[in-house]
Write a protein that holds these residues in place. Structure first.
Motif, mmCIF file in Angstrom:
data_model
loop_
_atom_site.group_PDB
_atom_site.id
_atom_site.type_symbol
_atom_site.label_atom_id
_atom_site.label_comp_id
_atom_site.label_asym_id
_atom_site.label_seq_id
_atom_site.Cartn_x
_atom_site.Cartn_y
_atom_site.Cartn_z
ATOM 1 N N UNK A 9 40.148 -7.808 -34.384
ATOM 2 C CA UNK A 9 41.139 -8.797 -35.121
ATOM 3 C C UNK A 9 42.211 -9.221 -34.105
ATOM 4 N N UNK A 10 42.235 -10.630 -33.986
ATOM 5 C CA UNK A 10 43.151 -11.113 -32.933
ATOM 6 C C UNK A 10 44.422 -11.577 -33.499
ATOM 7 N N UNK A 11 45.538 -11.298 -32.976
ATOM 8 C CA UNK A 11 46.866 -12.171 -33.642
ATOM 9 C C UNK A 11 47.502 -12.964 -32.656
ATOM 10 N N UNK A 12 47.584 -14.188 -32.921
ATOM 11 C CA UNK A 12 48.102 -15.158 -32.031
ATOM 12 C C UNK A 12 49.223 -15.891 -32.716
ATOM 13 N N UNK A 13 50.042 -16.656 -31.748
ATOM 14 C CA UNK A 13 50.950 -17.778 -32.184
ATOM 15 C C UNK A 13 50.596 -18.953 -31.438
ATOM 16 N N UNK A 14 50.531 -19.931 -32.118
ATOM 17 C CA UNK A 14 50.023 -21.282 -31.448
ATOM 18 C C UNK A 14 51.163 -22.395 -31.386
ATOM 19 N N UNK A 15 51.061 -23.354 -30.445
ATOM 20 C CA UNK A 15 52.039 -24.527 -30.537
ATOM 21 C C UNK A 15 51.227 -25.448 -31.889
ATOM 22 N N UNK A 33 43.740 -9.658 -23.458
ATOM 23 C CA UNK A 33 43.710 -10.252 -22.125
ATOM 24 C C UNK A 33 42.828 -11.473 -22.336
ATOM 25 N N UNK A 34 41.410 -11.329 -22.946
ATOM 26 C CA UNK A 34 40.720 -12.745 -23.097
ATOM 27 C C UNK A 34 41.299 -13.611 -23.805
ATOM 28 N N UNK A 35 42.118 -13.151 -24.962
ATOM 29 C CA UNK A 35 42.604 -14.210 -25.702
ATOM 30 C C UNK A 35 43.773 -15.051 -24.891
ATOM 31 N N UNK A 36 44.468 -14.389 -24.136
ATOM 32 C CA UNK A 36 45.374 -15.012 -23.459
ATOM 33 C C UNK A 36 44.628 -15.968 -22.385
ATOM 34 N N UNK A 37 43.590 -15.477 -21.689
ATOM 35 C CA UNK A 37 42.904 -16.414 -20.838
ATOM 36 C C UNK A 37 42.395 -17.802 -21.498
ATOM 37 N N UNK A 38 41.807 -17.558 -22.575
ATOM 38 C CA UNK A 38 41.514 -18.727 -23.399
ATOM 39 C C UNK A 38 42.562 -19.605 -23.828
ATOM 40 N N UNK A 39 43.716 -19.040 -24.334
ATOM 41 C CA UNK A 39 44.680 -20.077 -24.840
ATOM 42 C C UNK A 39 45.425 -20.665 -23.589
ATOM 43 N N UNK A 40 45.509 -20.335 -22.481
ATOM 44 C CA UNK A 40 45.989 -20.862 -21.308
ATOM 45 C C UNK A 40 47.700 -20.791 -21.611
ATOM 46 N N UNK A 41 48.361 -21.671 -21.175
ATOM 47 C CA UNK A 41 49.716 -21.539 -21.594
ATOM 48 C C UNK A 41 50.435 -21.545 -23.036
ATOM 49 N N UNK A 42 51.333 -20.672 -23.398
ATOM 50 C CA UNK A 42 51.884 -20.643 -24.567
ATOM 51 C C UNK A 42 52.992 -21.144 -24.720
ATOM 52 N N UNK A 43 53.722 -21.522 -25.817
ATOM 53 C CA UNK A 43 55.083 -21.884 -26.178
ATOM 54 C C UNK A 43 55.978 -20.839 -25.477
ATOM 55 N N UNK A 44 57.031 -21.588 -25.149
ATOM 56 C CA UNK A 44 58.122 -20.508 -24.362
ATOM 57 C C UNK A 44 58.509 -19.094 -25.232
ATOM 58 N N UNK A 45 58.671 -19.304 -26.378
ATOM 59 C CA UNK A 45 59.270 -18.216 -27.172
ATOM 60 C C UNK A 45 58.063 -17.456 -28.094
ATOM 61 N N UNK A 46 56.908 -18.069 -27.632
ATOM 62 C CA UNK A 46 55.666 -16.991 -28.313
ATOM 63 C C UNK A 46 55.443 -15.776 -27.859
ATOM 64 N N UNK A 47 54.916 -15.126 -28.778
ATOM 65 C CA UNK A 47 54.461 -13.568 -28.510
ATOM 66 C C UNK A 47 53.052 -13.600 -27.774
ATOM 67 N N UNK A 48 52.721 -12.638 -26.847
ATOM 68 C CA UNK A 48 51.690 -12.652 -26.291
ATOM 69 C C UNK A 48 50.492 -12.160 -27.490
ATOM 70 N N UNK A 49 49.245 -12.729 -27.312
ATOM 71 C CA UNK A 49 48.130 -12.341 -28.199
ATOM 72 C C UNK A 49 47.854 -10.918 -28.234
ATOM 73 N N UNK A 50 47.550 -10.381 -29.218
ATOM 74 C CA UNK A 50 47.158 -8.597 -29.095
ATOM 75 C C UNK A 50 45.975 -8.582 -30.169
ATOM 76 N N UNK A 51 45.288 -7.556 -29.957
ATOM 77 C CA UNK A 51 43.973 -7.253 -30.771
ATOM 78 C C UNK A 51 44.243 -5.871 -31.501
ATOM 79 N N UNK A 52 43.432 -5.775 -32.395
ATOM 80 C CA UNK A 52 43.289 -4.411 -33.091
ATOM 81 C C UNK A 52 41.749 -4.531 -32.959
ATOM 82 N N UNK A 53 41.188 -3.329 -32.746
ATOM 83 C CA UNK A 53 39.671 -3.055 -32.721
ATOM 84 C C UNK A 53 39.152 -1.870 -33.323
#
Length: 127
Positions: free
Chosen positions: A69-75, A39-59
């Motif tokens: 470990x965060x997994x992101x998709x970026x524009x 959730x913190x990663x989503x807050x920091x990224x702001x708006x994502x590309x339309x077809x991007x998966x939501x960030x998730x983490x393993x801890x």
């Protein structure tokens, strides 16, 4: 006067004081910390590309320390290093504030880059 167990007089008695070392411990599950980090990663990224998966983490949590470990998709194009740094800092801040754990490591893995439609169109490209 008779005393009835569970009566009002019993409710007014102060609770027994238990020494701090004998109170037990609160353990926060790895998956809870992972949800907070995602959730913190989503807050920091702001708006994502339309077809991007939501960030998730393993801890992995050990002794009040969380390694994330965060997994992101970026524009793309974007300053990937700066965006990852901003996400890393925000995740450390939020996890520390919400669960009180030290976060010495946040590894960011960019899973996919999404070309910005305006960028592709400006280059004369189509899908």
């Amino acid at each position: 006067m008779t005393s009835v167990s569970g009566g009002a007089a019993e409710l007014r008695r102060p609770a027994a004081v238990v020494p701090p070392g004998e109170r037990g411990a609160t353990r926060i599950a790895d998956r809870v910390v992972a949800k907070i980090a995602g959730q913190a990663a989503r807050e920091a990224l702001g708006e994502l590309p339309e077809d991007a998966a939501r960030p998730y983490a393993t801890v992995v949590v050990r002794h009040e320390t969380a390694r994330i470990r965060l997994h992101l998709e970026l524009e793309y194009p974007s300053d990937i290093g700066a965006r990852c740094g901003r996400v890393r800092r925000h995740v450390v801040e939020r996890v520390s504030a919400l669960v009180g754990m030290e976060v010495p490591e946040v590894a960011v893995q960019v899973e996919r880059l999404h070309p910005a439609t305006a960028y592709g169109a400006a280059q004369g490209r189509t899908r």
